[in-house]
Design an enzyme around this catalytic site. Structure first.
Site, PDB file in Angstrom:
ATOM      1  N   CYS A   1       0.796  -1.236   0.000  1.00  0.00           N
ATOM      2  CA  CYS A   1       0.000   0.000   0.000  1.00  0.00           C
ATOM      3  C   CYS A   1       0.828   1.285   0.000  1.00  0.00           C
ATOM      4  O   CYS A   1       0.513   2.199  -0.777  1.00  0.00           O
ATOM      5  CB  CYS A   1      -0.994   0.026   1.155  1.00  0.00           C
ATOM      6  SG  CYS A   1      -1.071  -1.444   2.146  1.00  0.00           S
TER       7      CYS A   1
ATOM      8  N   ARG B   1       7.183 -10.928   5.358  1.00  0.00           N
ATOM      9  CA  ARG B   1       6.775 -10.668   6.733  1.00  0.00           C
ATOM     10  C   ARG B   1       7.463 -11.671   7.633  1.00  0.00           C
ATOM     11  O   ARG B   1       7.571 -12.842   7.296  1.00  0.00           O
ATOM     12  CB  ARG B   1       5.256 -10.813   6.892  1.00  0.00           C
ATOM     13  CG  ARG B   1       4.516  -9.771   6.094  1.00  0.00           C
ATOM     14  CD  ARG B   1       3.023  -9.905   6.282  1.00  0.00           C
ATOM     15  NE  ARG B   1       2.340  -9.009   5.360  1.00  0.00           N
ATOM     16  CZ  ARG B   1       1.026  -8.962   5.197  1.00  0.00           C
ATOM     17  NH1 ARG B   1       0.254  -9.772   5.897  1.00  0.00           N
ATOM     18  NH2 ARG B   1       0.479  -8.128   4.340  1.00  0.00           N
TER      19      ARG B   1
ATOM     20  N   GLN C   1       1.053 -11.110  -3.021  1.00  0.00           N
ATOM     21  CA  GLN C   1      -0.375 -10.801  -2.890  1.00  0.00           C
ATOM     22  C   GLN C   1      -0.914 -10.360  -4.245  1.00  0.00           C
ATOM     23  O   GLN C   1      -0.213  -9.679  -4.988  1.00  0.00           O
ATOM     24  CB  GLN C   1      -0.578  -9.640  -1.927  1.00  0.00           C
ATOM     25  CG  GLN C   1      -0.162  -9.915  -0.509  1.00  0.00           C
ATOM     26  CD  GLN C   1      -0.343  -8.667   0.335  1.00  0.00           C
ATOM     27  OE1 GLN C   1       0.209  -7.623   0.049  1.00  0.00           O
ATOM     28  NE2 GLN C   1      -1.145  -8.791   1.396  1.00  0.00           N
TER      29      GLN C   1
ATOM     30  N   ASP D   1      -2.653  -7.845  -4.966  1.00  0.00           N
ATOM     31  CA  ASP D   1      -3.014  -6.698  -4.156  1.00  0.00           C
ATOM     32  C   ASP D   1      -3.666  -5.614  -5.017  1.00  0.00           C
ATOM     33  O   ASP D   1      -3.250  -5.390  -6.143  1.00  0.00           O
ATOM     34  CB  ASP D   1      -1.741  -6.138  -3.519  1.00  0.00           C
ATOM     35  CG  ASP D   1      -2.025  -5.441  -2.213  1.00  0.00           C
ATOM     36  OD1 ASP D   1      -3.200  -5.340  -1.844  1.00  0.00           O
ATOM     37  OD2 ASP D   1      -1.060  -5.006  -1.566  1.00  0.00           O
TER      38      ASP D   1
ATOM     39  N   HIS E   1      -5.525  -1.551  -4.705  1.00  0.00           N
ATOM     40  CA  HIS E   1      -5.954  -0.417  -3.888  1.00  0.00           C
ATOM     41  C   HIS E   1      -6.836   0.476  -4.724  1.00  0.00           C
ATOM     42  O   HIS E   1      -6.453   0.851  -5.838  1.00  0.00           O
ATOM     43  CB  HIS E   1      -4.739   0.334  -3.353  1.00  0.00           C
ATOM     44  CG  HIS E   1      -3.945  -0.492  -2.402  1.00  0.00           C
ATOM     45  ND1 HIS E   1      -2.797  -1.156  -2.757  1.00  0.00           N
ATOM     46  CD2 HIS E   1      -4.202  -0.829  -1.113  1.00  0.00           C
ATOM     47  CE1 HIS E   1      -2.365  -1.848  -1.716  1.00  0.00           C
ATOM     48  NE2 HIS E   1      -3.191  -1.685  -0.710  1.00  0.00           N
TER      49      HIS E   1
ATOM     50  N   LYS F   1     -13.695  -4.244   7.781  1.00  0.00           N
ATOM     51  CA  LYS F   1     -13.267  -5.108   6.688  1.00  0.00           C
ATOM     52  C   LYS F   1     -14.204  -6.290   6.550  1.00  0.00           C
ATOM     53  O   LYS F   1     -14.959  -6.606   7.469  1.00  0.00           O
ATOM     54  CB  LYS F   1     -11.851  -5.617   6.930  1.00  0.00           C
ATOM     55  CG  LYS F   1     -11.718  -6.460   8.182  1.00  0.00           C
ATOM     56  CD  LYS F   1     -10.390  -7.186   8.245  1.00  0.00           C
ATOM     57  CE  LYS F   1     -10.332  -8.051   9.505  1.00  0.00           C
ATOM     58  NZ  LYS F   1      -9.155  -8.892   9.579  1.00  0.00           N
TER      59      LYS F   1
ATOM     60  N   HIS G   1      -8.520  -1.478   0.379  1.00  0.00           N
ATOM     61  CA  HIS G   1      -7.533  -2.527   0.078  1.00  0.00           C
ATOM     62  C   HIS G   1      -8.333  -3.756  -0.303  1.00  0.00           C
ATOM     63  O   HIS G   1      -9.345  -4.027   0.335  1.00  0.00           O
ATOM     64  CB  HIS G   1      -6.734  -2.968   1.307  1.00  0.00           C
ATOM     65  CG  HIS G   1      -6.052  -1.888   2.042  1.00  0.00           C
ATOM     66  ND1 HIS G   1      -4.694  -1.724   1.986  1.00  0.00           N
ATOM     67  CD2 HIS G   1      -6.523  -0.938   2.877  1.00  0.00           C
ATOM     68  CE1 HIS G   1      -4.362  -0.712   2.781  1.00  0.00           C
ATOM     69  NE2 HIS G   1      -5.441  -0.216   3.325  1.00  0.00           N
TER      70      HIS G   1
END
Length: 585
Positions: A279, A308, A326, A328, A330, A414, A460
């Site tokens: 992000c 991570r 991911q 991912d 946004h 979420k 997200h």
RNA sequence: GCCGGAGUAGCUCAGUGGUAGAGCAGUGCUUUCGUAAAGCAAAGGUCGUGAGUUCAAAUCUCACCUCCGGCUCCA
């Protein structure tokens, strides 16, 4: 009398009987708690130290045997309400029970105990009336594990014995069969057998390496998801694997998420971190140029690899790793676009997941803990509005959802989607989160109709979650037998003997030219052996070529999933298989 | 990270103090075969790593690494 509703009481009663047996065998044992859980129960024990006497897996059958004897001796479960003083006296040697009694005193709850033969346990119940209600063949002690007292890392670790229990032997056997089937689908083992991925001690824990077939499978998935993005108004971006300390200070990751990040690399006195999330970088891309209200919504997508730090004990195959990619995305939009963007994102998620044959979903909407609003950023109104928008979007997708209070992250509500695989097991896959935090921290804006700066909203979302995890789940879901469109190898062409090589080559080239992934198995081996090889590798189609096929200018095709064989011309087969691939059946 | 179990050939595993084994895979040769394993041969090992005990360690002891099952964690 013994109906399904009674099962929990049976399980709970079995946990007491287990404790009773353990206490008989190891008299100085201190008891923790023994609740029911899905499919069974457990009990936690603090076993007497000093002489090094511990329970081993081999001891479980002995304890089990003793419990069966107890069941057959038809013991009553008797409930008694007692005072705190009586309870303290009764459990004077049971330090964990004393702790529980003190808590009960604080909440002024009634203290009840259950007596079974010579055994007494602090317990709210309910229990069965008599052990004769339990079918002695309906349960099994399954495993031994360590578990912290009250689930806190700071407390002592107790020995937990797990048991499973059902109404009768048939149900128990059925459950054991599903366990066995799960083991056969274990993606770590299948990944190795099918040559999909490996994990190397030298490379590092939680850092999977993709072998040729796995890398191909992953590429197919990546191509699929990227095409979905492009067709749904997303812009692709790409960002680096490391970012400076500055970036992660702005984003707040260094204050809120440092334990999850790898230690920094230092270059020319500047610190760089492996990115734990994409992000911040996507927000920098947004900020690269001024945005007008007419530019919104902006949807950035990236197959972004993040790292991570996960505790070593939690790592597992592809489903829990330290480096992962991911899918991912946004979405940055105006407030008036938020509802529609949420709906679109949910719709796309549903569309993508259904492609893989997932039909059962469990959707959780995580909202604030209403008693602890201080923990969260953003106004009451913002929370209420966005929670409602999420709920509306989920309903429009035709899904039910559960509200989980206090499960929201501090920056916004979420929704998480769990899918049920072909064995009915649940896997957390997709997520959609509203973020009130990062737009603020990165001070992003757009120019509105009134030529004023305005703060946009941010979402997200990840549809597949991480590619590693998703592929791990797919391996288990399909038991390694992927549908044709996903299969790294779609066809194995098998020759009967050497004289068939030329025609086999021709067929191979023809398939190849049509973008079909085939291998040519002209090994000096029997047809049976080569068929076996193909089936072990879960290749969806086997094409056998011998004298008959050469004479008739056709091919013999076996679908390894249906075990059906047919004869077609190569051109007919290509047409059919391309259709199957197109339809992603 | 914590509790418990495990680590022997590419894979699955046998081997409890005295020269490291089998099946499969791989390699070579023979065979030319019709839908889940043809035959023969040779080869393949720092017994997870390091230290210790012993005349002698895959085997006993300790430390570490990795894996498995849990716990905890997963803004």
């Amino acid at each position: 009398m013994a109906k399904e509703s009674n099962l929990d009481a049976k399980r709970h009663s079995l946990s007491h009987l287990m404790a009773m047996a353990v206490l008989e065998m190891y008299p100085k044992t201190k008891l923790g708690i023994g609740p029911t859980i899905e499919n069974g129960f457990y009990y936690d024990f603090d076993l007497p130290g000093g002489n090094g006497r511990k329970i081993a897996e081999e001891d479980l059958p002995k304890i089990e045997k003793r419990v069966k004897e107890l069941i057959k001796s038809k013991l009553d479960f008797q409930k008694k309400i007692i005072t705190a003083a009586e309870a303290k006296k009764l459990f004077k040697d049971q330090s964990y029970k004393l702790e529980l009694i003190k808590e009960l005193q604080k909440t002024k709850e009634k203290i009840s105990v259950y007596e079974t033969g010579s055994f007494v346990d602090l317990c709210a119940g309910p229990h069965i009336k008599n052990t004769s209600e339990i079918d002695p063949e309906s349960f099994k002690f399954t495993k031994l594990a360590g578990a912290y007292w009250k689930g806190s890392e700071k407390n002592k670790m107790l020995t937990r014995i797990y048991g499973i229990a059902f109404e009768n032997k048939q149900q128990l056997d059925e459950y054991l069969r599903i366990l066995e089937e799960s083991e056969k689908r274990n993606h770590v083992l299948l990944g190795q057998k099918l040559g999909l991925f490996m994990i190397s001690e030298e490379v590092g824990q939680g850092l999977p390496l993709w072998l040729p077939k796995g890398a191909l499978l992953r590429q197919i998935l990546e191509d699929f998801i990227i095409q979905k993005y492009l067709k749904n108004g997303y812009d692709l971006v790409r960002t680096p694997h490391i970012g400076s300390e500055k970036l992660f200070s702005i984003s707040g990751h260094l204050t809120n998420y440092k334990e999850g990040m790898y230690s920094p690399l230092e270059v020319e006195k500047e610190k760089y971190y492996l990115k734990p999330m994409n992000c911040p970088m996507h927000l920098m891309i947004y900020k690269n140029s001024p945005k007008s209200y007419r530019d919104l919504p902006i949807r950035y997508a990236e197959l972004g690899t993040v790292y991570r730090y996960e505790k070593s004990g939690v790592l597992h195959g592809l489903t829990r790793v330290r480096g992962f990619t991911q899918d991912d995305g946004h979405i940055i939009c105006r407030k008036d676009q938020l509802e529609e963007e949420i709906e679109k994102a949910i719709k796309l998620t549903k569309d993508v997941l259904e492609t893989f044959g997932f039909k059962d979903f469990r959707v959780a909407l995580s909202v604030r803990d209403p008693k602890n609003k201080k923990k969260y950023l953003g106004s009451d109104e913002l929370w209420k509005e966005s929670e409602n928008m999420l709920a509306k979007g989920i309903k429009k997708a035709g899904w039910d959802f559960e509200i989980e209070e206090g499960e929201a992250v501090f920056y916004g509500p979420k929704m998480d989607i769990k899918v049920k695989d072909s064995l009915g097991r649940e896997w957390q896959i997709s997520t959609l989160q509203v973020d009130f935090n990062l737009p603020e921290r990165f001070d992003i804006d757009f120019i509105n109709e009134k030529s004023q700066k305005e703060r946009p909203f941010m979402l997200h979302r990840a549809l597949l979650g991480s590619l590693e995890r998703f592929i791990g789940v797919l391996i288990e879901h399909y038991a390694g037998a992927f549908p044709v469109w996903l299969s790294p190898i779609q066809i194995s062409i098998i020759t009967v003997n050497e004289s068939h090589k030329n025609y086999a080559q021709e067929v191979f080239s023809l398939l190849n030219e049509n973008g079909i992934r085939a291998t040519l198995d002209e090994d000096n081996q029997t047809v049976g052996k080569k068929v076996r090889e193909a089936k072990i590798n879960k290749i969806p189609y086997i094409v056998v070529i011998g004298d008959k096929e050469i004479a008739a200018k056709n091919i013999n095709i076996t679908n390894t999933r249906t075990e059906k064989s047919e004869t077609k011309t190569p051109e007919e087969f290509i047409k059919d298989i391309l259709e199957e691939i197109e339809e992603k059946k």
